[in-house]
Every structure is written in C-alpha cells, then in structure tokens.
Design an enzyme around this catalytic site. Structure first.
Site, mmCIF file in Angstrom:
data_model
loop_
_atom_site.group_PDB
_atom_site.id
_atom_site.type_symbol
_atom_site.label_atom_id
_atom_site.label_comp_id
_atom_site.label_asym_id
_atom_site.label_seq_id
_atom_site.Cartn_x
_atom_site.Cartn_y
_atom_site.Cartn_z
ATOM 1 C CE LYS A 55 -3.888 -2.321 2.298
ATOM 2 N NZ LYS A 55 -4.374 -2.845 3.465
ATOM 3 C CD GLN A 99 -3.046 -4.239 6.703
ATOM 4 O OE1 GLN A 99 -2.961 -3.178 6.046
ATOM 5 N NE2 GLN A 99 -3.872 -5.155 6.460
ATOM 6 C CG ASP A 122 -9.266 0.458 4.941
ATOM 7 O OD1 ASP A 122 -9.089 0.155 3.554
ATOM 8 O OD2 ASP A 122 -8.879 -0.384 5.579
#
Ligand code: NAD
Length: 300
Positions: A55, A99, A122
């Site tokens: 990422k 994450q 996200d």
C-alpha cells in the site's frame, strides 16, 4: 464452450493508479501539497506487513505521501486511541488506515470508531457504513469499491442482472451487496453465508458470482452458471513445499474448473487484490480534495 476470459485486475488497477497519479500531479502543479496517507500497523503479522508495504509503495508511485506508523503487538488500547486522536487532529494527514487484524486484546470496533469519518479512507467507520446503506456519499471500503470498478471497466453489465455475493462480512460481503444494488449499478442481489442452505442452487442462478469466503476452492464448477462473471475475493495460503516460501496463494474459486464454465473469471493473485490498493489511492485523493475544499471555504 470456450474458456472464460480472465479479468486482468493488475492491468485495470494500473489504469486507475495512473489516473490518480495524473490528478495528484494536477493538484501539486496547482500549488497544493500532495495527498498523504498514514498507515497504522500493530504487531508483525507477515501478511499484514506485506499488505502495508504494498500500500505504501503504491501510494508513493501515485505521488501520495505514505507513512507507516508501527507499534508492537503489546501496545495498550488507550495508547492506540491516542495515536488515532493525534492523526485525526493533524492537518497534514488526509487519510488514515488501520491495518487489520489487530491483536486480540484490542477492540477493533472501538479503534475504528475513533477515526475521523472524513479521514477513514478504508470506509470502515460506522458513519461511512451508514452513508453507504443510506445511499449517501461517503468512503466505501476499498475491496468492494474495487470489484464494482473492475466490473465496470471490464464492460460486464450489472443493471438488472442477478448478483450473488457469498460472504457477509463488514469488510467485503455486506458493503459489496449494497454497492451492487445501489442506483447506477442496479443489480438484483442475493447474499449467502455460512448458514445458507443449498448454496449451489442459489449461486447457479447468478450472472455475477462473488466469492468472499476465505475457504480455498469452495466454489466449484457445478456452482457456476454458464457464461457468468466469477469474482474471486478469497486470499488463502495453501501449504506448498515446492515454493520458496512454503505456501502459495489461492482463491475461494476452483479457478481451472471455473474457466471451463464461466464467461469471465478473476485470478488469485492478480484479480481483486490490486484493485483494493488502487481504490485506497483513489479514496486518499478524494480525502485530500475534500480537505482542500474545506480549507478554501473556511479561508484557511
Ligand atoms: P470473513 O471471515 O470476515 O467472512 C467470511 C464470510 O464467508 C462470512 O460471512 C461467512 O458467513 C462466509 N462463509 C464461511 N464459510 C462459508 C461457507 N461454507 N459457505 C458460504 N459462506 C461461508 O472474511 P472477509 O474479511 O470477508 O474475507 C473473505 C476472504 O477475502 C478472505 O480470504 C480474505 O483474505 C479475502 N480478502 C481479500 C481482499 C482482497 O483485496 N482481495 C480483501 C479483503 C479480504
């Protein structure tokens, strides 16, 4: 019957990333700072480490400033909440990504709820989940957004088509079902899960079949309608002593068998995964634009 077309997620993701790069270049040419993404990584789960590296690398290639904030697996929940508060308040941070998974002693729901919804690139904050459910503009989770983008750019029609989503997680299945049925995409959606009875009977009716389960090769050829588009979200590590790492990645779909029946199929790796990262970049760019607009309106 001819073999299914393989959907090249890497190629489509490359297109999206190039578009993000061009938009970032236009922003900076206009005197704005580049968008920035902060990735919070707790512990040393090897899969998470590899996802985060991917990422951050992709962000930098797109001109987005990526920073990884790493913490030991023993960090206290309150300390992590304080990190989020700091990132929320930092005007130089546009997007924040936590994450997952987090260690068991940390309540992931509490951590995600602490994010500013406007930095939640996200799309996992309940405010953004609610916006999606209500048909309002917000951040959409990257994997479902990437799947819809992949269908659109591949030219697979969705309007009025029957879509079956196998999996009901907050990360993939549930938001994907909402997106597929949303105005403009207009599919007729069925959601299946671990308690669904006679899955093959339902999945065989799908024009678009999405497997987001986490069980290698669960979707077999008898579950696929001839000509259907099969989207394999699963990423499973299967032991393989012939590989240097001792494992290989495989999806939830028996790829070889699916190719004999489906019209389109995504490979693993190289299908949905690259799109997830591309959509993260797109969301981060959007977050940066939103902040810039807000700043301009408030005279900052
Ligand atoms: P999850 O474990 O949260 O959800 C799995 C879902 O599958 C559940 O809703 C469950 O009801 C359903 N399920 C389990 N067994 C089933 C069965 N026998 N029949 C029907 N349904 C069944 O997982 P998740 O976070 O949604 O992820 C699913 C898979 O997608 C995992 O392999 C994950 O690694 C992968 N994933 C890939 C990406 C990507 O970028 N490609 C992103 C996120 C997740």
């Amino acid at each position: 019957m001819p073999e299914a077309n393989i959907i090249d997620g890497r190629a489509v993701a490359r297109q999206v990333r190039a578009e993000v790069r061009a938009a970032v270049d236009a922003l900076t040419a206009n005197g704005q700072r580049p968008p920035s993404l902060a990735v919070v990584l707790v512990g040393d789960n090897p899969a998470s480490l590899s996802y985060v590296r991917g990422k951050v690398r992709a962000s930098e290639e797109a001109g987005i400033k990526g920073a990884t904030l790493r913490f030991g697996a023993d960090i206290a929940e309150d300390a992590l909440l304080a990190v989020i508060d700091r990132l929320n308040a930092d005007p130089s941070v546009d997007g924040i990504l936590i994450q997952l998974p987090l260690p068991a002693h940390i309540n992931a729901g509490r951590i995600l709820a602490r994010l500013s919804p406007d930095k939640d690139v996200d799309g996992l904050h309940v405010t953004n989940a609610g916006r999606l459910a209500a048909g309002q503009v917000g951040f959409v989770p990257c994997t479902p957004a990437g799947i819809v983008e992949l269908l659109r750019r591949t030219g697979i029609p969705t309007s009025g088509r029957r879509a079956v989503v196998v999996g009901r997680s907050n990360l993939v299945g549930k938001p994907l079902a909402l997106l597929l049925m949303s105005k403009g995409t207009d599919a007729t959606v069925t959601i299946c899960h671990s308690r669904t009875r006679d899955l093959p009977c339902i999945s065989r009716r799908a024009d678009i079949l999405v497997a987001a389960i986490g069980r290698p090769n669960l979707v077999t050829s008898d579950m696929i309608r001839p000509g259907a588009a099969v989207i394999d979200v699963g990423i499973n590590r299967v032991a393989d002593p012939s590989r240097k790492r001792g494992y290989r990645l495989t999806g939830d779909v028996d790829f070889g068998a699916a190719r004999q029946v489906a019209g389109w199929v995504t490979p693993v790796p190289g299908g949905v995964g690259p799109m997830t990262i591309a959509m993260l970049l797109k969301n981060t760019l959007r977050a940066a634009r939103m902040r810039a607009e807000l700043g301009a309106r408030s005279g900052r």
